[in-house]
Design a protein around this motif. Sequence first.
Motif, PDB file in Angstrom:
ATOM      1  N   TYR A 670       0.811  -1.224   0.000  1.00 42.70           N
ATOM      2  CA  TYR A 670       0.000   0.000   0.000  1.00 42.70           C
ATOM      3  C   TYR A 670       0.842   1.271   0.000  1.00 42.70           C
ATOM      4  O   TYR A 670       0.508   2.246  -0.666  1.00 42.70           O
ATOM      5  N   VAL A 671       1.909   1.279   0.779  1.00 44.81           N
ATOM      6  CA  VAL A 671       2.710   2.493   0.959  1.00 44.81           C
ATOM      7  C   VAL A 671       4.178   2.155   0.728  1.00 44.81           C
ATOM      8  O   VAL A 671       4.782   1.383   1.476  1.00 44.81           O
ATOM      9  N   ARG A 672       4.744   2.730  -0.345  1.00 43.20           N
ATOM     10  CA  ARG A 672       6.151   2.475  -0.669  1.00 43.20           C
ATOM     11  C   ARG A 672       6.861   3.796  -0.962  1.00 43.20           C
ATOM     12  O   ARG A 672       6.249   4.742  -1.442  1.00 43.20           O
ATOM     13  N   LYS A 673       8.141   3.822  -0.676  1.00 41.29           N
ATOM     14  CA  LYS A 673       8.926   5.025  -0.927  1.00 41.29           C
ATOM     15  C   LYS A 673       9.123   5.202  -2.430  1.00 41.29           C
ATOM     16  O   LYS A 673       9.696   4.345  -3.098  1.00 41.29           O
ATOM     17  N   PRO A 674       8.650   6.302  -2.996  1.00 39.73           N
ATOM     18  CA  PRO A 674       8.743   6.499  -4.450  1.00 39.73           C
ATOM     19  C   PRO A 674      10.155   6.898  -4.882  1.00 39.73           C
ATOM     20  O   PRO A 674      10.960   7.350  -4.070  1.00 39.73           O
ATOM     21  N   PRO A 675      10.453   6.759  -6.195  1.00 37.32           N
ATOM     22  CA  PRO A 675      11.831   6.953  -6.675  1.00 37.32           C
ATOM     23  C   PRO A 675      12.139   8.365  -7.165  1.00 37.32           C
ATOM     24  O   PRO A 675      13.192   8.573  -7.769  1.00 37.32           O
ATOM     25  N   TYR A 676      11.267   9.344  -6.901  1.00 30.35           N
ATOM     26  CA  TYR A 676      11.416  10.663  -7.531  1.00 30.35           C
ATOM     27  C   TYR A 676      12.745  11.353  -7.229  1.00 30.35           C
ATOM     28  O   TYR A 676      13.253  12.121  -8.046  1.00 30.35           O
ATOM     29  N   PHE A 677      13.323  11.110  -6.048  1.00 27.50           N
ATOM     30  CA  PHE A 677      14.509  11.870  -5.638  1.00 27.50           C
ATOM     31  C   PHE A 677      15.789  11.045  -5.672  1.00 27.50           C
ATOM     32  O   PHE A 677      16.834  11.512  -5.219  1.00 27.50           O
ATOM     33  N   GLU A 678      15.694   9.828  -6.211  1.00 27.25           N
ATOM     34  CA  GLU A 678      16.882   8.975  -6.241  1.00 27.25           C
ATOM     35  C   GLU A 678      17.967   9.607  -7.120  1.00 27.25           C
ATOM     36  O   GLU A 678      17.710   9.998  -8.264  1.00 27.25           O
ATOM     37  N   GLY A 679      19.160   9.714  -6.576  1.00 23.47           N
ATOM     38  CA  GLY A 679      20.290  10.247  -7.330  1.00 23.47           C
ATOM     39  C   GLY A 679      20.234  11.744  -7.575  1.00 23.47           C
ATOM     40  O   GLY A 679      21.010  12.285  -8.366  1.00 23.47           O
ATOM     41  N   MET A 680      19.338  12.440  -6.888  1.00 17.58           N
ATOM     42  CA  MET A 680      19.175  13.874  -7.129  1.00 17.58           C
ATOM     43  C   MET A 680      20.278  14.673  -6.437  1.00 17.58           C
ATOM     44  O   MET A 680      20.585  14.453  -5.270  1.00 17.58           O
ATOM     45  N   GLY A 681      20.855  15.611  -7.165  1.00 16.26           N
ATOM     46  CA  GLY A 681      21.851  16.499  -6.593  1.00 16.26           C
ATOM     47  C   GLY A 681      21.288  17.886  -6.381  1.00 16.26           C
ATOM     48  O   GLY A 681      20.151  18.172  -6.755  1.00 16.26           O
ATOM     49  N   MET A 682      22.080  18.752  -5.808  1.00 18.48           N
ATOM     50  CA  MET A 682      21.616  20.115  -5.542  1.00 18.48           C
ATOM     51  C   MET A 682      21.412  20.915  -6.828  1.00 18.48           C
ATOM     52  O   MET A 682      20.568  21.796  -6.896  1.00 18.48           O
ATOM     53  N   GLU A 683      22.194  20.605  -7.863  1.00 21.81           N
ATOM     54  CA  GLU A 683      22.055  21.318  -9.124  1.00 21.81           C
ATOM     55  C   GLU A 683      21.352  20.428 -10.145  1.00 21.81           C
ATOM     56  O   GLU A 683      21.743  19.272 -10.328  1.00 21.81           O
ATOM     57  N   PRO A 684      20.315  20.931 -10.806  1.00 27.58           N
ATOM     58  CA  PRO A 684      19.618  20.106 -11.803  1.00 27.58           C
ATOM     59  C   PRO A 684      20.497  19.867 -13.030  1.00 27.58           C
ATOM     60  O   PRO A 684      21.298  20.729 -13.419  1.00 27.58           O
ATOM     61  N   ALA A 685      20.351  18.688 -13.625  1.00 29.14           N
ATOM     62  CA  ALA A 685      21.063  18.386 -14.874  1.00 29.14           C
ATOM     63  C   ALA A 685      20.475  19.229 -16.000  1.00 29.14           C
ATOM     64  O   ALA A 685      19.296  19.600 -15.961  1.00 29.14           O
ATOM     65  N   PRO A 686      21.256  19.567 -17.006  1.00 30.08           N
ATOM     66  CA  PRO A 686      20.716  20.367 -18.122  1.00 30.08           C
ATOM     67  C   PRO A 686      19.558  19.649 -18.819  1.00 30.08           C
ATOM     68  O   PRO A 686      19.543  18.418 -18.929  1.00 30.08           O
ATOM     69  N   VAL A 687      18.594  20.435 -19.285  1.00 31.14           N
ATOM     70  CA  VAL A 687      17.491  19.906 -20.072  1.00 31.14           C
ATOM     71  C   VAL A 687      18.029  19.407 -21.403  1.00 31.14           C
ATOM     72  O   VAL A 687      18.902  20.044 -22.010  1.00 31.14           O
ATOM     73  N   GLU A 688      17.534  18.265 -21.875  1.00 30.50           N
ATOM     74  CA  GLU A 688      18.025  17.688 -23.123  1.00 30.50           C
ATOM     75  C   GLU A 688      16.904  17.581 -24.153  1.00 30.50           C
ATOM     76  O   GLU A 688      15.727  17.435 -23.801  1.00 30.50           O
ATOM     77  N   ASP A 689      17.288  17.652 -25.432  1.00 27.65           N
ATOM     78  CA  ASP A 689      16.337  17.352 -26.490  1.00 27.65           C
ATOM     79  C   ASP A 689      15.999  15.859 -26.458  1.00 27.65           C
ATOM     80  O   ASP A 689      16.653  15.074 -25.766  1.00 27.65           O
ATOM     81  N   ILE A 690      14.991  15.488 -27.215  1.00 28.69           N
ATOM     82  CA  ILE A 690      14.520  14.106 -27.227  1.00 28.69           C
ATOM     83  C   ILE A 690      14.807  13.503 -28.595  1.00 28.69           C
ATOM     84  O   ILE A 690      14.498  14.108 -29.630  1.00 28.69           O
TER      85      ILE A 690
END
Length: 927
Positions: A670-690
């Motif tokens: 029912y309740v699990r720790k989500p992965p949204y912040f895994e490996g997150m640093g203080m500075e965001p990585a640059p936005v990339e094209d697709i």
Amino acid sequence: MASTNSFNAHGELKVGDNSYEIYRLSAVEGSDTLPYSLKVLLENLLRTEDGANITKDHISALGSWKADAEPDTEIQFTPARVIMQDFTGVPCVVDLATMREAVADLGGDPSKINPLSPAELVIDHSVIIDVFGRPDAFERNVQIEYERNGERYQFLRWGQGAFDDFKVVPPGTGIVHQVNIEHLARVVFDRDGVAYPDTCVGTDSHTTMVNGLGVLGWGVGGIEAEAAMLGQPVSMLIPRVVGFKLSGQIPSGATATDVVLTITEMLREHGVVGKFVEFYGEGVAAVPLANRATIGNMSPEFGSTCAIFPIDDVTLDYLRLTGRSDEQVALVEAYAKEQGMWLDPSKEARYSEYLELDLSTVVPSIAGPKRPQDRIELAGAKESFRKVLPTYVAHDEGADGDASSFPASDPTPQGSPDGLNGGTKPAEEGDGNGRPSKKVTVTNADGASFEIDHGIVSIASITSCTNTSNPSVMMAAAMLAKNAVDRGLTVAPWVKTSMAPGSKVVTGYYDKAGMWPYLEKLGFHLVGYGCTTCIGNSGPLNEEISAAIQENDLAVTSVLSGNRNFEGRINPDVKMNYLASPPLVIAYALAGTMDFDFENEPLGQGTDGTDVFLRDIWPSPDDVERTIASSINQEMFTQDYADVFAGDQRWQSLPTPEGNTFEWADDSTYVRKPPYFEGMGMEPAPVEDISGARVLAKLGDSVTTDHISPAGSIKADSPAGKYLAEHGVDRKDFNSYGSRRGNHEVMIRGTFANIRLKNQLLDGVEGGFTRDFTKGGEQTTIYDAAEAYRAAGTPLVILSGKEYGSGSSRDWAAKGTRLLGVRAVIAESYERIHRSNLIGMGVIPLQYPQGQNADSLGLDGTETFSITGITELNEGRTPKTVKVTATKDGGETVEFDAVVRIDTPGEADYYRNGGILQYVLRSLVAS
């Protein structure tokens, strides 16, 4: 932080013996003629002006608002509070608990993750109508609810203790929006000696119900709500405001529900997506507060951000009735009059657009069979049903049908005992009058036999905050039931009946008026206080009826007093769903079929042998109002809400974890720790094209968040069902997707899994399926395909048509999309909330060039996509368009410039950070 007060608006308001700080609107030029809703926003800016995010220029722009201009000025709106229901609220608390750990990982203080604005959660979405039509239905359903959801409820009790300014209304109390208008809403806030308008955002689109009280509020995704709780303002453009003039009075025989369905149809046709709707005119004062709330509630159904009424004597009377203190009522009146927020029919604000409705022209109506805006006059309901039924029988739902082969009236004899086809015995798949028919004999558990057919009413449910908050329609339903019982009428045995009020006050006035015995005689026993049928918690039909429907592929119907009737939402056995007022729900239960003309066909024979028509048992409005006046009082509200957060013995005896961080259980489903912040640093990585992206789904128009977000029951053979089985969960304990929103593993597997989803990558297939181009384009589930693409390092896109994401503010429609690996959505147009939520999860919403779509560009979804120009965001600019190149298998390319629907600088910040939660987390740690 105190306002910089550039306009010298700060002052004092004395009310009786009390004194309050306020920010006077009169200090801003142009404020006097602003619409009520924009006055609320103006006060918000004056009070929160900080010279950076909220400046003097923003305030001036709002004061000098040009009604006819297209929105282009971004402002930061800071809601006074956040309100949640448990389906959407559990993931909010899960995310907050996860953020506490992420802050610690980044070297910050976990206690910073704490609501900075009052947050209230009402557990109302978890009760399912498993038991019905018997006196112990309520008690049994609540017991089953606790057995299913004990783990979630323990987590919420932990949250109530761990987070400041966070309160939980326990199960079995009421529906969030009804509890909001009856108890939680302040109308005018008094906090730290400052008086200001009550405003809120909620994790449910029908938060707009509180607009009926003059409270500006609307639904947002859970991710936006979390940010608001953490002190982040809502970034928005100053909207266009549609002035909706009301005149006249509702005629006898019509109800508030009929008014709402009429307004919904008008506003959806006019086009109000992203706009405010505000009601004004001489007729407003004659609209009871309950009716105002019902109208406000339906705002998502016509697509507006809000649908608001100003404050007047009707507002004050309701506050008194519902037990608000004399001091609070006095503050509301004094503040509204001081700030020019009091209804003055002689003064007309400036509006962007104008509509008008003479309430005396409203006629009894229903809406369906799959959208709330598809209003049908009751007099034409039978003909409308007959027109569309063949398309459901032929599995071509959504076609218009051919009315030419269906007579306007049925010439065969009426009044058969089963209420079907006038007593004639039709041939297989036809009754001689153009109506498909397939009669099937069913024997129920009691040994009684009866025949069911296409079009039977299999569910008749009085449910949803939309109407159960309104005493006029609820008492009318009860009195109609009494009149029906007195005449000897009964409900057809194939109808699953239920009564699920939005608060205990309904039970109180039914008891006092002596109405329960009559409702129960027709099977409308109390089944729970909460959202039930309206959100898909209708529970199973009786086994023998369900089996007959499935084995014979019958197209059956539901009738409910709710606000949503989208495909696949109400019950997996039911193809056609109709919205109706509570008294009409009972009327259709008596009729037993949608193939019914209330004007010309009797509901049955009375005990005296004479035909009984609907007009014979419909209560007069005067009788209804007299009964209400003698049955509702202030004491009912004060008693029911005296200790609303305490809960019953079940709630109080739940074992509750303690501590500032939550101890996640590895075996929890029912309740699990989500992965949204895994490996997150203080500075965001640059936005990339697709580049090298594949299409996960190619969809048509009006794809709702119900089609996208996991909802309803979990099938055993679905990816989510297989996951639960692999984790030792018995089929009977699968529960619903809504109850498992705190487990991202379940929710990912249910995203795009709606049984009515039509993915145009496949021919004639409905449900959560697609083609997997890593395996030559073979058919598989959307989840399994996404996993294969993830393993291959292939990003994904969604192609869609108009109004993508319409419907409820479902955060998992965006969360599930992102976790499946979707990087971009390309649609013709978007509903406001879902577009915003996609950005909040780091998915870029793109729009085809004006007048173009996938089909006109020759796209079939088998192409490989690249999207370039997104990287411009790294330079602090939001591109107006990006270049999309779709390459077909043979090497042919289709190129077009897609419009970037990142509409504000704030949204650009969220996208650059990979999502709104990442942005908030970095901001909190940096501060």
